[in-house]
Design a protein around this motif. Structure first.
Motif, mmCIF file in Angstrom:
data_model
loop_
_atom_site.group_PDB
_atom_site.id
_atom_site.type_symbol
_atom_site.label_atom_id
_atom_site.label_comp_id
_atom_site.label_asym_id
_atom_site.label_seq_id
_atom_site.Cartn_x
_atom_site.Cartn_y
_atom_site.Cartn_z
ATOM 1 N N GLU A 81 137.052 -53.534 4.317
ATOM 2 C CA GLU A 81 136.365 -54.024 3.127
ATOM 3 C C GLU A 81 136.952 -55.354 2.660
ATOM 4 O O GLU A 81 136.224 -56.219 2.154
ATOM 5 N N TYR A 82 138.254 -55.514 2.816
ATOM 6 C CA TYR A 82 138.923 -56.751 2.413
ATOM 7 C C TYR A 82 138.423 -57.933 3.242
ATOM 8 O O TYR A 82 138.151 -59.014 2.712
ATOM 9 N N GLN A 83 138.303 -57.708 4.555
ATOM 10 C CA GLN A 83 137.843 -58.749 5.479
ATOM 11 C C GLN A 83 136.751 -58.122 6.341
ATOM 12 O O GLN A 83 137.034 -57.527 7.374
ATOM 13 N N PRO A 84 135.474 -58.238 5.933
ATOM 14 C CA PRO A 84 134.407 -57.489 6.599
ATOM 15 C C PRO A 84 134.132 -57.870 8.054
ATOM 16 O O PRO A 84 133.538 -57.070 8.790
ATOM 17 N N ALA A 85 134.530 -59.049 8.479
ATOM 18 C CA ALA A 85 134.225 -59.477 9.848
ATOM 19 C C ALA A 85 135.515 -59.699 10.639
ATOM 20 O O ALA A 85 136.455 -60.297 10.115
ATOM 21 N N PRO A 86 135.530 -59.211 11.869
ATOM 22 C CA PRO A 86 134.544 -58.331 12.504
ATOM 23 C C PRO A 86 134.683 -56.903 11.969
ATOM 24 O O PRO A 86 135.782 -56.480 11.618
ATOM 25 N N PRO A 87 133.579 -56.171 11.902
ATOM 26 C CA PRO A 87 133.622 -54.843 11.285
ATOM 27 C C PRO A 87 134.329 -53.813 12.162
ATOM 28 O O PRO A 87 134.247 -53.859 13.395
ATOM 29 N N LEU A 88 135.013 -52.880 11.514
ATOM 30 C CA LEU A 88 135.634 -51.761 12.222
ATOM 31 C C LEU A 88 134.735 -50.536 12.242
ATOM 32 O O LEU A 88 135.045 -49.548 12.902
ATOM 33 N N LEU A 89 133.633 -50.610 11.490
ATOM 34 C CA LEU A 89 132.673 -49.520 11.420
ATOM 35 C C LEU A 89 131.273 -50.061 11.708
ATOM 36 O O LEU A 89 130.954 -51.200 11.347
ATOM 37 N N PRO A 90 130.420 -49.267 12.353
ATOM 38 C CA PRO A 90 129.053 -49.714 12.623
ATOM 39 C C PRO A 90 128.265 -49.911 11.329
ATOM 40 O O PRO A 90 128.656 -49.441 10.261
ATOM 41 N N GLN A 91 127.139 -50.574 11.459
ATOM 42 C CA GLN A 91 126.312 -50.856 10.297
ATOM 43 C C GLN A 91 125.461 -49.661 9.874
ATOM 44 O O GLN A 91 125.111 -49.529 8.703
ATOM 45 N N ASP A 92 125.130 -48.772 10.811
ATOM 46 C CA ASP A 92 124.228 -47.670 10.486
ATOM 47 C C ASP A 92 125.002 -46.444 10.016
ATOM 48 O O ASP A 92 126.153 -46.210 10.392
ATOM 49 N N LEU A 93 124.355 -45.650 9.191
ATOM 50 C CA LEU A 93 124.966 -44.486 8.555
ATOM 51 C C LEU A 93 125.538 -43.503 9.576
ATOM 52 O O LEU A 93 126.694 -43.074 9.478
ATOM 53 N N HIS A 94 124.722 -43.134 10.569
ATOM 54 C CA HIS A 94 125.168 -42.148 11.545
ATOM 55 C C HIS A 94 126.263 -42.709 12.454
ATOM 56 O O HIS A 94 127.174 -41.972 12.861
ATOM 57 N N GLY A 95 126.179 -43.987 12.747
ATOM 58 C CA GLY A 95 127.220 -44.612 13.551
ATOM 59 C C GLY A 95 128.562 -44.608 12.841
ATOM 60 O O GLY A 95 129.612 -44.317 13.443
ATOM 61 N N ARG A 96 128.542 -44.913 11.544
ATOM 62 C CA ARG A 96 129.793 -44.894 10.784
ATOM 63 C C ARG A 96 130.395 -43.490 10.760
ATOM 64 O O ARG A 96 131.606 -43.316 10.909
ATOM 65 N N ALA A 97 129.544 -42.492 10.583
ATOM 66 C CA ALA A 97 130.039 -41.118 10.563
ATOM 67 C C ALA A 97 130.634 -40.738 11.914
ATOM 68 O O ALA A 97 131.675 -40.064 11.977
ATOM 69 N N VAL A 99 132.011 -42.747 14.209
ATOM 70 C CA VAL A 99 133.286 -43.433 14.401
ATOM 71 C C VAL A 99 134.373 -42.796 13.551
ATOM 72 O O VAL A 99 135.502 -42.577 14.015
ATOM 73 N N ARG A 100 134.054 -42.465 12.317
ATOM 74 C CA ARG A 100 135.042 -41.805 11.456
ATOM 75 C C ARG A 100 135.430 -40.441 12.020
ATOM 76 O O ARG A 100 136.588 -40.025 11.936
ATOM 77 N N SER A 101 134.468 -39.738 12.590
ATOM 78 C CA SER A 101 134.739 -38.428 13.173
ATOM 79 C C SER A 101 135.701 -38.543 14.353
ATOM 80 O O SER A 101 136.663 -37.775 14.467
ATOM 81 N N ILE A 102 135.460 -39.498 15.230
ATOM 82 C CA ILE A 102 136.343 -39.703 16.378
ATOM 83 C C ILE A 102 137.736 -40.101 15.903
ATOM 84 O O ILE A 102 138.756 -39.595 16.401
ATOM 85 N N ALA A 103 137.782 -41.008 14.940
ATOM 86 C CA ALA A 103 139.077 -41.439 14.412
ATOM 87 C C ALA A 103 139.852 -40.259 13.838
ATOM 88 O O ALA A 103 141.060 -40.121 14.048
#
Length: 220
Positions: A81-97, A99-103
Motif C-alpha cells: 500500500e505504501y508503494q503500490p507499484a509493482p503490486p504484490l497482490l493481483p488486481q482481481d478479488l479472487h486473485g488476491r484471495a 495469493v493470500r491463501s498461498i502465502a
C-alpha cells in the motif's frame, strides 16, 4: 508519503520472515537501514528489543514517527500500500484471495513449526535430540510444500510464478521457505512445479539480493 530513508528494519541474516521483507523492499525499490538482531545470541530477548516487539521475534519495520510494524505478512501488505507499484497482490478479488491463501499456507502453517522458539522447546522440555529435530523439520517442510505443489500443479492461475507471470506475495513466501530448506540441507522430492517457480525466483534480482547467504553476518 514519507521518504524510504526513514525505514529501519530489525533483521537477521538467515530468518525466513526477514527474507520476505527484504524481497518486498527490493521489488518496490525501497531501502531500509538494517539493525541486526542476533537471534543465535539471544538478542531478540533484550529488553530494548522487547519494547519494539514483545514477542521477541523479527523482523520489525520501523518508520520514523510511527509505531513498529511486526509480522512479515502485515509488513508486506503495508509495503504494497505504501508503494503500490509493482503490486504484490493481483488486481482481481479472487486473485488476491488466492495469493493470500498461498502465502498463509507457507508463512502461517509451515514456517511456525520450524522456528527457533519451537526448536528450543522441543529440544529442552520435550527432550528431542538432533536426529528427532531434523526428522521434525523434514516432516513439516515436506508436508507444507507437498500440499502447495498439489495446488500449484492443479490450478490454472499458476504461471511462471505462483500466480501469473510476475512475482507476488505468494512467491516471496514460497522462496522464504525454500531458502530455509536449502540452509538446513534438506531435499524435498516430487515438487516439480515449485522447483520450476523457484528457478524463476532464483534468477530475479530482487530475490537474489535478499538471499540469506548475501547478508551481513552470514557464514563466509
Amino acid at each position: 508519503m514519507t521518504t524510504p530513508s526513514t525505514f529501519e528494519l530489525y533483521a537477521y541474516w538467515r530468518t525466513s520472515a526477514t527474507y520476505r521483507v527484504r524481497v518486498a523492499l527490493n521489488l518496490k525499490g525501497l531501502t531500509a537501514h538494517e539493525r541486526i538482531v542476533d537471534i543465535d545470541a539471544g538478542e531478540q530477548r533484550d529488553e530494548n528489543f522487547l519494547k519494539i516487539n514483545p514477542l521477541g521475534a523479527i523482523p520489525a519495520l520501523v518508520e520514523s514517527g510511527h509505531a513498529p510494524l511486526t509480522q512479515s505478512l502485515a509488513i508486506l501488505e503495508f509495503l504494497d500500500e505504501y508503494q503500490p507499484a509493482p503490486p504484490l497482490l493481483p488486481q482481481d478479488l479472487h486473485g488476491r484471495a488466492r495469493v493470500r491463501s498461498i502465502a498463509a499456507m507457507l508463512a502461517a502453517d509451515t514456517h511456525p513449526l520450524i522456528t527457533g522458539r519451537v526448536k528450543k522447546y522441543l529440544t529442552t522440555a520435550a527432550g528431542m535430540d538432533d536426529t528427532a529435530w531434523r526428522a521434525w523439520q523434514i516432516q513439516w517442510f515436506g508436508t507444507g510444500l507437498a500440499a502447495l505443489e498439489q495446488r500449484l500443479a492443479a490450478e490454472p492461475q499458476t504461471g511462471v510464478f505462483c500466480h501469473g507471470d510476475t512475482p507476488t506475495m505468494a512467491d516471496i513466501c514460497l522462496a522464504s521457505i525454500v531458502e530455509m530448506v536449502r540452509i538446513f540441507k534438506i531435499t524435498i522430492p516430487d515438487i516439480p512445479t515449485i522447483d520450476r517457480i523457484m528457478e524463476a525466483c532464483d534468477t530475479h534480482p530482487a530475490f537474489i539480493a535478499a538471499k540469506p547467504s548475501r547478508q551481513a553476518g552470514a557464514p563466509a
